[in-house]
Scaffold this motif. Sequence first.
Motif, short mmCIF file in Angstrom:
data_model
loop_
_atom_site.label_atom_id
_atom_site.label_comp_id
_atom_site.label_asym_id
_atom_site.label_seq_id
_atom_site.Cartn_x
_atom_site.Cartn_y
_atom_site.Cartn_z
N ARG A 310 1.13 -1.67 -0.33
CA ARG A 310 0.11 0.07 -0.20
C ARG A 310 0.96 1.89 0.04
NH1 ARG A 310 -4.63 -1.19 -2.32
NH2 ARG A 310 -5.73 -3.40 -1.48
N PRO A 311 2.12 1.44 0.99
CA PRO A 311 2.76 2.69 0.63
C PRO A 311 3.43 3.21 -0.80
CG PRO A 311 3.17 1.56 2.82
CD PRO A 311 2.52 0.31 2.28
N ALA A 312 3.57 2.20 -1.52
CA ALA A 312 4.32 2.40 -2.88
C ALA A 312 3.04 1.97 -3.57
CB ALA A 312 5.02 0.71 -3.54
N LEU A 313 1.42 1.41 -3.62
CA LEU A 313 1.12 1.55 -4.59
C LEU A 313 0.21 2.71 -4.36
CD1 LEU A 313 -0.84 -1.48 -4.55
CD2 LEU A 313 0.99 -0.65 -6.07
N PRO A 317 -1.92 8.29 -8.94
CA PRO A 317 -3.03 8.43 -9.15
C PRO A 317 -3.85 7.54 -9.87
CG PRO A 317 -1.91 8.71 -11.12
CD PRO A 317 -0.44 8.53 -10.33
N LEU A 318 -3.41 6.37 -10.36
CA LEU A 318 -4.85 5.61 -10.77
C LEU A 318 -4.08 4.49 -10.73
CD1 LEU A 318 -7.42 4.82 -12.08
CD2 LEU A 318 -5.82 5.19 -14.72
N ILE A 319 -4.55 3.23 -10.05
CA ILE A 319 -4.65 1.85 -9.86
C ILE A 319 -5.77 0.83 -10.43
CG2 ILE A 319 -4.26 0.03 -8.33
CD1 ILE A 319 -3.24 2.04 -6.01
N ILE A 320 -5.33 0.18 -11.32
CA ILE A 320 -6.36 -0.80 -11.81
C ILE A 320 -5.55 -2.43 -11.36
CG2 ILE A 320 -7.33 -1.81 -14.36
CD1 ILE A 320 -6.69 1.43 -15.48
N GLU A 377 -2.76 -6.21 -9.66
CA GLU A 377 -2.97 -4.95 -9.90
C GLU A 377 -2.06 -4.28 -10.53
OE1 GLU A 377 -3.19 -3.26 -6.41
OE2 GLU A 377 -4.98 -4.39 -5.30
N ALA A 378 -2.02 -3.45 -11.07
CA ALA A 378 -1.81 -2.40 -12.01
C ALA A 378 -1.81 -0.79 -11.46
CB ALA A 378 -2.03 -2.46 -13.52
N PRO A 379 -0.93 -0.45 -11.04
CA PRO A 379 -1.46 0.66 -10.86
C PRO A 379 -0.25 1.17 -12.46
CG PRO A 379 0.67 0.20 -9.76
CD PRO A 379 0.16 -0.69 -10.48
#
Length: 384
Positions: A310-313, A317-320, A377-379
């Motif tokens: 979570r700290p990195a992600l 601005p957009l996480i898919i 997850e693909a930030p």
Amino acid sequence: MDALLLERHGLSAGTARSLQPRDAEQIKDVITRDILQGVRTHDSAKTALRKYVQQVERLALQPEYATVVDGRLRERLQQDLTLPTRLAALLEDIEERERQVIALLAESDEDQARVVDACASTVEAVLDSVEEVARHSRLPGNLGSWSGQRFLSLELRQRARGDELARRLSAEIDRLIASLPASATGRASALPDAMPLAKQLVLAALGGHGNIIARIIKPTQNLDSVERESATEIQKFSGGELPTASVLLYCTLARMRAAQRDRHIPGGVGTLVLDNPFGTANYGPFVDLQRRVAGAHGIQLVYTTGSNDRPALGRFPLIIRMRNDVDVRTRRRYVQVLERYGDAVTEGVARAQSDGIASARLLRRSVLPQENSQDTEAPKEDAG
């Protein structure tokens, strides 16, 4: 003999009768010495002629000259050329062949000059591009001590230009041709491939190895210090330093290529997809450095990962969030988007509400059983 007596001793048929015996004996001794000396000179000339004839015969029979020595001429060279009549008969053929060879050599010199000019143009273009890479590696102005620095610095020592460049390339081309086996003569496939050949010519233009110095700024935890390392040391960088340096180099090259193609595209230079760099490159300042440099160069970064760091992600601005699914009936595989979240989504909702949208209805499809899917997850970096 009469002519010799008259020329050297002033004797004619009339004066010879009045010659004293003693004087006649002296003249005989002189003539005898001259004749013996002439015989020795003639024998030496015949020996030298046989030696040179043997050299010509051996030269004509060498395999590498089989394609350039006429068969009829080779046949005649194998005859006894020590006889003056036979040797004289060959002079006309040899002189004609000499004229042909001189013309071919002049044509070869012209061809070599054209090859050297083409190689010089290629080498100049390569070296200009190398120097241009350094110019496009300038970092943006929001990186503290790194601001405005060239991430990649290049030094080209002993770079030749003009006549000196042509001389170096000509010598290198001569060396390459001389190293070819006799069986490869005339075959273009015997030459090195384009890339190794270009490298050899570039090194020749620089005077050999060690005359091109490339250094990059090493990413460190403290971005306030500028520490340059040789580009050859990049493989020794740590897990976070290596991908960060690689991203910065990619941004530099992409920016340069876009400039060369005169691409003025509003959407930026392009997109770089990173295959799960987290775990080795999730250090916050490194991620921020990658994003800032990429944004300054007009490049959109897309990070793919299965990590839930979570700290990195949370920096994106957009996480898919996507999932690999399998259709039970057709056994086909699909990638489905499960959800989107991040600041970009929040801002998008706020903009939609400001446009007069009061409410929205969300229809969510039921998911397949867990054993048939994988969560990833693909930030995604915001292009803007």
